[in-house]
Design a protein around this motif. Structure first.
Motif, PDB file in Angstrom:
ATOM      1  N   TYR A 164      48.115  -4.312   4.887  1.00 19.67           N
ATOM      2  CA  TYR A 164      49.168  -5.228   4.434  1.00 19.67           C
ATOM      3  C   TYR A 164      48.646  -6.662   4.335  1.00 19.67           C
ATOM      4  O   TYR A 164      48.985  -7.388   3.396  1.00 19.67           O
ATOM      5  CB  TYR A 164      50.378  -5.153   5.365  1.00 19.67           C
ATOM      6  N   ASN A 165      47.828  -7.070   5.293  1.00 14.97           N
ATOM      7  CA  ASN A 165      47.223  -8.404   5.219  1.00 14.97           C
ATOM      8  C   ASN A 165      46.339  -8.529   3.983  1.00 14.97           C
ATOM      9  O   ASN A 165      46.360  -9.549   3.283  1.00 14.97           O
ATOM     10  CB  ASN A 165      46.386  -8.668   6.478  1.00 14.97           C
ATOM     11  N   SER A 166      45.570  -7.495   3.714  1.00 19.45           N
ATOM     12  CA  SER A 166      44.656  -7.520   2.574  1.00 19.45           C
ATOM     13  C   SER A 166      45.411  -7.465   1.248  1.00 19.45           C
ATOM     14  O   SER A 166      44.997  -8.094   0.266  1.00 19.45           O
ATOM     15  CB  SER A 166      43.673  -6.351   2.671  1.00 19.45           C
ATOM     16  N   LEU A 167      46.517  -6.723   1.208  1.00 20.43           N
ATOM     17  CA  LEU A 167      47.341  -6.693  -0.004  1.00 20.43           C
ATOM     18  C   LEU A 167      47.893  -8.081  -0.315  1.00 20.43           C
ATOM     19  O   LEU A 167      47.891  -8.523  -1.474  1.00 20.43           O
ATOM     20  CB  LEU A 167      48.490  -5.693   0.166  1.00 20.43           C
ATOM     21  N   ALA A 168      48.348  -8.785   0.722  1.00 17.55           N
ATOM     22  CA  ALA A 168      48.848 -10.150   0.525  1.00 17.55           C
ATOM     23  C   ALA A 168      47.734 -11.056   0.010  1.00 17.55           C
ATOM     24  O   ALA A 168      47.943 -11.872  -0.901  1.00 17.55           O
ATOM     25  CB  ALA A 168      49.412 -10.690   1.838  1.00 17.55           C
ATOM     26  N   ALA A 169      46.529 -10.899   0.573  1.00 23.31           N
ATOM     27  CA  ALA A 169      45.389 -11.712   0.138  1.00 23.31           C
ATOM     28  C   ALA A 169      45.048 -11.438  -1.323  1.00 23.31           C
ATOM     29  O   ALA A 169      44.748 -12.367  -2.087  1.00 23.31           O
ATOM     30  CB  ALA A 169      44.182 -11.425   1.026  1.00 23.31           C
ATOM     31  N   CYS A 170      45.100 -10.176  -1.729  1.00 21.02           N
ATOM     32  CA  CYS A 170      44.817  -9.818  -3.129  1.00 21.02           C
ATOM     33  C   CYS A 170      45.844 -10.437  -4.071  1.00 21.02           C
ATOM     34  O   CYS A 170      45.489 -10.978  -5.130  1.00 21.02           O
ATOM     35  CB  CYS A 170      44.824  -8.300  -3.294  1.00 21.02           C
ATOM     36  N   LEU A 171      47.114 -10.349  -3.697  1.00 25.66           N
ATOM     37  CA  LEU A 171      48.175 -10.887  -4.555  1.00 25.66           C
ATOM     38  C   LEU A 171      48.045 -12.398  -4.731  1.00 25.66           C
ATOM     39  O   LEU A 171      48.363 -12.938  -5.794  1.00 25.66           O
ATOM     40  CB  LEU A 171      49.549 -10.546  -3.972  1.00 25.66           C
ATOM     41  N   LEU A 172      47.576 -13.079  -3.698  1.00 28.28           N
ATOM     42  CA  LEU A 172      47.422 -14.540  -3.778  1.00 28.28           C
ATOM     43  C   LEU A 172      46.286 -14.950  -4.714  1.00 28.28           C
ATOM     44  O   LEU A 172      46.169 -16.130  -5.055  1.00 28.28           O
ATOM     45  CB  LEU A 172      47.183 -15.117  -2.378  1.00 28.28           C
ATOM     46  N   GLN A 186      36.877   0.951   1.102  1.00 27.11           N
ATOM     47  CA  GLN A 186      36.640   0.810  -0.337  1.00 27.11           C
ATOM     48  C   GLN A 186      37.406  -0.392  -0.893  1.00 27.11           C
ATOM     49  O   GLN A 186      36.906  -1.126  -1.751  1.00 27.11           O
ATOM     50  CB  GLN A 186      37.064   2.087  -1.067  1.00 27.11           C
ATOM     51  N   GLY A 187      38.629  -0.593  -0.385  1.00 31.22           N
ATOM     52  CA  GLY A 187      39.418  -1.747  -0.809  1.00 31.22           C
ATOM     53  C   GLY A 187      38.754  -3.055  -0.424  1.00 31.22           C
ATOM     54  O   GLY A 187      38.735  -4.013  -1.209  1.00 31.22           O
ATOM     55  N   ALA A 188      38.187  -3.097   0.782  1.00 32.27           N
ATOM     56  CA  ALA A 188      37.502  -4.310   1.240  1.00 32.27           C
ATOM     57  C   ALA A 188      36.297  -4.625   0.353  1.00 32.27           C
ATOM     58  O   ALA A 188      36.033  -5.791   0.032  1.00 32.27           O
ATOM     59  CB  ALA A 188      37.066  -4.140   2.691  1.00 32.27           C
ATOM     60  N   LYS A 203      37.344  -7.547  -7.437  1.00 30.57           N
ATOM     61  CA  LYS A 203      38.094  -6.559  -8.222  1.00 30.57           C
ATOM     62  C   LYS A 203      39.439  -6.354  -7.525  1.00 30.57           C
ATOM     63  O   LYS A 203      39.684  -5.335  -6.876  1.00 30.57           O
ATOM     64  CB  LYS A 203      37.313  -5.247  -8.312  1.00 30.57           C
ATOM     65  N   PHE A 204      40.301  -7.347  -7.660  1.00 27.00           N
ATOM     66  CA  PHE A 204      41.509  -7.388  -6.842  1.00 27.00           C
ATOM     67  C   PHE A 204      42.505  -6.279  -7.191  1.00 27.00           C
ATOM     68  O   PHE A 204      43.162  -5.738  -6.307  1.00 27.00           O
ATOM     69  CB  PHE A 204      42.163  -8.762  -6.965  1.00 27.00           C
ATOM     70  N   ARG A 205      42.602  -5.945  -8.468  1.00 33.70           N
ATOM     71  CA  ARG A 205      43.533  -4.879  -8.848  1.00 33.70           C
ATOM     72  C   ARG A 205      43.087  -3.537  -8.274  1.00 33.70           C
ATOM     73  O   ARG A 205      43.907  -2.758  -7.774  1.00 33.70           O
ATOM     74  CB  ARG A 205      43.631  -4.802 -10.374  1.00 33.70           C
ATOM     75  N   GLU A 206      41.783  -3.279  -8.343  1.00 33.77           N
ATOM     76  CA  GLU A 206      41.265  -2.032  -7.766  1.00 33.77           C
ATOM     77  C   GLU A 206      41.445  -2.026  -6.248  1.00 33.77           C
ATOM     78  O   GLU A 206      41.757  -0.994  -5.649  1.00 33.77           O
ATOM     79  CB  GLU A 206      39.787  -1.865  -8.117  1.00 33.77           C
ATOM     80  N   ALA A 207      41.244  -3.182  -5.641  1.00 39.11           N
ATOM     81  CA  ALA A 207      41.415  -3.284  -4.187  1.00 39.11           C
ATOM     82  C   ALA A 207      42.850  -2.949  -3.790  1.00 39.11           C
ATOM     83  O   ALA A 207      43.085  -2.215  -2.821  1.00 39.11           O
ATOM     84  CB  ALA A 207      41.054  -4.686  -3.718  1.00 39.11           C
ATOM     85  N   ILE A 208      43.810  -3.457  -4.563  1.00 34.63           N
ATOM     86  CA  ILE A 208      45.222  -3.173  -4.276  1.00 34.63           C
ATOM     87  C   ILE A 208      45.479  -1.671  -4.315  1.00 34.63           C
ATOM     88  O   ILE A 208      46.163  -1.114  -3.447  1.00 34.63           O
ATOM     89  CB  ILE A 208      46.131  -3.921  -5.279  1.00 34.63           C
ATOM     90  N   GLY A 209      44.899  -1.003  -5.316  1.00 32.73           N
ATOM     91  CA  GLY A 209      45.064   0.449  -5.418  1.00 32.73           C
ATOM     92  C   GLY A 209      44.496   1.180  -4.214  1.00 32.73           C
ATOM     93  O   GLY A 209      45.107   2.126  -3.703  1.00 32.73           O
ATOM     94  N   LYS A 210      43.337   0.733  -3.738  1.00 33.92           N
ATOM     95  CA  LYS A 210      42.705   1.388  -2.582  1.00 33.92           C
ATOM     96  C   LYS A 210      43.534   1.190  -1.315  1.00 33.92           C
ATOM     97  O   LYS A 210      43.702   2.121  -0.511  1.00 33.92           O
ATOM     98  CB  LYS A 210      41.296   0.824  -2.363  1.00 33.92           C
TER      99      LYS A 210
END
Length: 223
Positions: free
Chosen positions: A132-140, A64-66, A73-80
């Motif tokens: 963790y990789n995806s969280l870093a990508a979202c934050l960037l 779902q995050g992907a 929808k980066f904020r929602e992705a971070i939550g997932k």
């Protein structure tokens, strides 16, 4: 003599409970050899299925995050991604616990209840690395990037998979923006050894070397 006999009889045959006193139920008789063929308790079967269910839910949240990331929808992705990691929390033992387990290992062939199988452990680690990789990508993708948090997530990945290209590159980017150019150059060069033609890596190496050159020049002028 009769008195002694009656006393002995009273001693051998205890009196029934008084009126109103509940009769205590007698415990069931133990049948020798009868304990091994029973059906396992429902709780035991549920405990065995628990890790698989946690892993399934974690994988679902990660997917779902992907999708949220693809939809920007980066904020929602971070939550997932955080939900996925929360599902996995506690499944893998800490380093100290793993060391204790290895020293006090069970005999060969003995069951080891409450532990993940080798395949499950690999799946859990793979999901953690992706999250963790995806969280870093979202934050960037944020307007104001929290590079400290990006660095933290990338180093978590590298602790598990030291040659992960994305984590190496993003660690270099994070250290660059945090002003630690020596570490930035180290991680960026490590990333370049994995993908020598990546233009983003090459660009950040050039930027970092320029910063280091300027810092060196300032130090010489100060002397």
């Amino acid at each position: 003599m009769e008195r002694k006999g009656s006393a002995a009889g009273a001693k051998g045959n205890p009196s029934p409970p008084a009126a109103g006193e509940a009769q205590r139920p007698q415990p069931p008789l133990c049948v020798p050899g009868g304990g091994g063929g029973g059906t396992p308790a429902r709780g035991q079967a549920g405990a065995a299925a628990e890790p698989a269910e946690f892993i399934r839910r974690a994988h679902e949240f990660k997917s779902q995050g992907a999708q949220c990331y693809k939809d920007k929808k980066f904020r929602e992705a971070i939550g997932k991604y955080h939900r996925a990691l929360l599902e996995l929390k506690g499944l893998l033992p800490a380093a100290g616990e793993r060391e204790r387990d290895s020293r006090g290992a069970s005999p060969a062939g003995a069951p080891n209840p409450g532990r993940l199988s080798e395949e499950q452990s690999k799946t859990v680690e793979a999901i953690e690395i992706d999250c963790y990789n995806s969280l870093a990508a979202c934050l960037l993708q944020a307007e104001l990037v929290n590079y400290e948090r990006v660095k933290e997530y990338c180093l978590k990945v590298l602790k598990k998979e030291g040659e992960n290209f994305k984590a190496l590159y993003r660690s270099g980017v994070a250290f660059y923006h945090l002003g630690d150019y020596d570490k930035a150059l180290y991680y960026l060069k490590e990333a370049r050894t994995r993908q020598p033609t990546d233009t983003n890596v090459i660009r950040y190496i050039q930027l970092t070397e320029m910063k280091l050159s300027r810092c060196s020049q300032r130090e010489k002028e100060a002397m």
